[in-house]
Motif scaffolding. Structure first.
Motif, PDB file in Angstrom:
ATOM      1  N   GLU A  16      24.121  22.361  82.145  1.00  0.00           N
ATOM      2  CA  GLU A  16      22.991  22.723  83.407  1.00  0.00           C
ATOM      3  C   GLU A  16      21.358  22.307  83.711  1.00  0.00           C
ATOM      4  O   GLU A  16      20.555  21.831  82.454  1.00  0.00           O
ATOM      5  CB  GLU A  16      22.768  24.637  82.785  1.00  0.00           C
ATOM      6  CG  GLU A  16      21.760  25.319  83.605  1.00  0.00           C
ATOM      7  CD  GLU A  16      21.847  25.443  84.755  1.00  0.00           C
ATOM      8  OE1 GLU A  16      22.785  25.564  85.225  1.00  0.00           O
ATOM      9  OE2 GLU A  16      21.143  25.051  85.558  1.00  0.00           O
ATOM     10  N   ASP A  17      20.869  22.361  84.770  1.00  0.00           N
ATOM     11  CA  ASP A  17      19.691  21.646  85.507  1.00  0.00           C
ATOM     12  C   ASP A  17      18.495  22.402  84.767  1.00  0.00           C
ATOM     13  O   ASP A  17      17.200  21.862  84.806  1.00  0.00           O
ATOM     14  CB  ASP A  17      20.167  20.700  86.302  1.00  0.00           C
ATOM     15  CG  ASP A  17      19.865  21.589  87.473  1.00  0.00           C
ATOM     16  OD1 ASP A  17      20.762  22.497  87.141  1.00  0.00           O
ATOM     17  OD2 ASP A  17      19.147  20.865  88.163  1.00  0.00           O
ATOM     18  N   ASP A  54      26.950  23.678  85.237  1.00  0.00           N
ATOM     19  CA  ASP A  54      26.544  23.821  86.621  1.00  0.00           C
ATOM     20  C   ASP A  54      26.593  23.305  88.285  1.00  0.00           C
ATOM     21  O   ASP A  54      27.313  22.410  87.737  1.00  0.00           O
ATOM     22  CB  ASP A  54      25.159  24.280  87.001  1.00  0.00           C
ATOM     23  CG  ASP A  54      24.586  24.512  87.660  1.00  0.00           C
ATOM     24  OD1 ASP A  54      24.655  25.248  88.135  1.00  0.00           O
ATOM     25  OD2 ASP A  54      22.928  24.060  87.928  1.00  0.00           O
ATOM     26  N   GLY A  73      24.938  23.253  91.034  1.00  0.00           N
ATOM     27  CA  GLY A  73      24.710  22.381  91.727  1.00  0.00           C
ATOM     28  C   GLY A  73      23.320  22.008  90.498  1.00  0.00           C
ATOM     29  O   GLY A  73      22.618  22.057  89.953  1.00  0.00           O
ATOM     30  N   LEU A  74      23.731  20.743  90.623  1.00  0.00           N
ATOM     31  CA  LEU A  74      23.170  19.404  89.343  1.00  0.00           C
ATOM     32  C   LEU A  74      22.693  18.839  90.578  1.00  0.00           C
ATOM     33  O   LEU A  74      22.897  18.199  91.876  1.00  0.00           O
ATOM     34  CB  LEU A  74      24.037  18.226  88.795  1.00  0.00           C
ATOM     35  CG  LEU A  74      24.941  19.773  87.686  1.00  0.00           C
ATOM     36  CD1 LEU A  74      26.337  18.443  86.979  1.00  0.00           C
ATOM     37  CD2 LEU A  74      24.453  20.067  86.842  1.00  0.00           C
ATOM     38  N   LYS A  81      24.637  33.270  89.298  1.00  0.00           N
ATOM     39  CA  LYS A  81      23.492  33.589  89.138  1.00  0.00           C
ATOM     40  C   LYS A  81      22.469  34.548  89.350  1.00  0.00           C
ATOM     41  O   LYS A  81      22.783  35.406  90.388  1.00  0.00           O
ATOM     42  CB  LYS A  81      22.925  32.108  89.060  1.00  0.00           C
ATOM     43  CG  LYS A  81      23.720  31.117  88.029  1.00  0.00           C
ATOM     44  CD  LYS A  81      22.474  29.817  88.877  1.00  0.00           C
ATOM     45  CE  LYS A  81      22.639  28.267  87.423  1.00  0.00           C
ATOM     46  NZ  LYS A  81      22.245  27.077  88.100  1.00  0.00           N
TER      47      LYS A  81
HETATM   48 CA    CA Z   1      20.991  24.332  88.866  1.00  0.00          CA
END
Ligand code: CA
Length: 217
Positions: A5-6, A49, A51-52, A99
């Protein structure tokens, strides 16, 4: 447990919550980081996640599966990304969470996925390593660049070496949910992948399984 997770705040919440549940937690903030930490196979589950910053989490999942990861993968995705959610399953994920989510629900799904995963056998990646950030395939020192779609097509075959993978499963891995993809188009992509992997030192054989699809090895 590997958490990819970023968002540092969410990463921190996940680490603290999972530690409290008794899990040992490895953290990664990017696709590259995840490949390094998830590649040793000694991971019971992955929270990933989509969306990295450097890669699509689904490609990271395919790349980890191709390296033999059999542990369950739960994707995290933004609430509005419905297409992401649907496509997540076909990239080798076991479940997804939108999320923001309730931590208790994540734990419940995680435990269910880990129970289900008990029956999986080991996979072999045919000596190939997928790099989800660069959409490349590597064998030994030789690296071949692929397009994102070629990468996903190869990933679909690599995740199940020695098994006939149906055309529709290749489409679900390679293209966005709902895309209309003709058989000719799948065959054309397979031909391109075959051509590109020929540059590897020990090229994997992609065999046509008549009436079904394709098989790696
Ligand atoms: Ca993300």
């Amino acid at each position: 447990m590997l958490v990819v997770e970023d968002d540092p705040r969410l990463r921190d919440i996940l680490q603290r919550g999972l530690s409290r549940e008794g899990f040992d937690v490895l953290l990664a903030a990017s696709g590259e980081d995840a490949m390094r930490k998830g590649a040793d196979g000694d991971v019971a589950a992955v929270i990933l996640d989509i969306g990295l910053p450097d890669a699509d989490g689904r490609d990271v999942c395919q790349a980890l599966r191709a390296r033999g990861l059999t542990a369950p993968v739960i994707f995290l995705t933004a609430r509005d990304a419905l297409v992401d959610r649907l496509a997540g399953f076909d990239a080798g994920g076991d479940d997804y969470m939108m999320k923001p989510f309730e931590f208790e629900e994540l734990i419940a799904r995680l435990q269910a996925a880990m129970r289900r995963a008990g029956e999986h056998g080991a996979l072999e990646g045919a000596g190939l390593v997928l790099d989800p950030a660069a959409h490349a395939v590597q064998q030994g020192d030789v690296r071949v660049a692929l397009t994102p779609t070629e990468f996903r097509v190869l990933g679909a075959l690599l995740a199940r070496p020695g098994e006939a993978v149906r055309r529709q499963d290749i489409v679900r891995s390679g293209w966005p949910a709902g895309a209309i993809v003709s058989d000719n188009s799948v065959d054309a992509y397979i031909a391109r992948v075959r051509r590109k992997v020929r540059d590897l030192p020990d090229p994997p054989q992609i065999t046509t399984v008549v009436g079904v699809g394709y098989r790696l090895g």
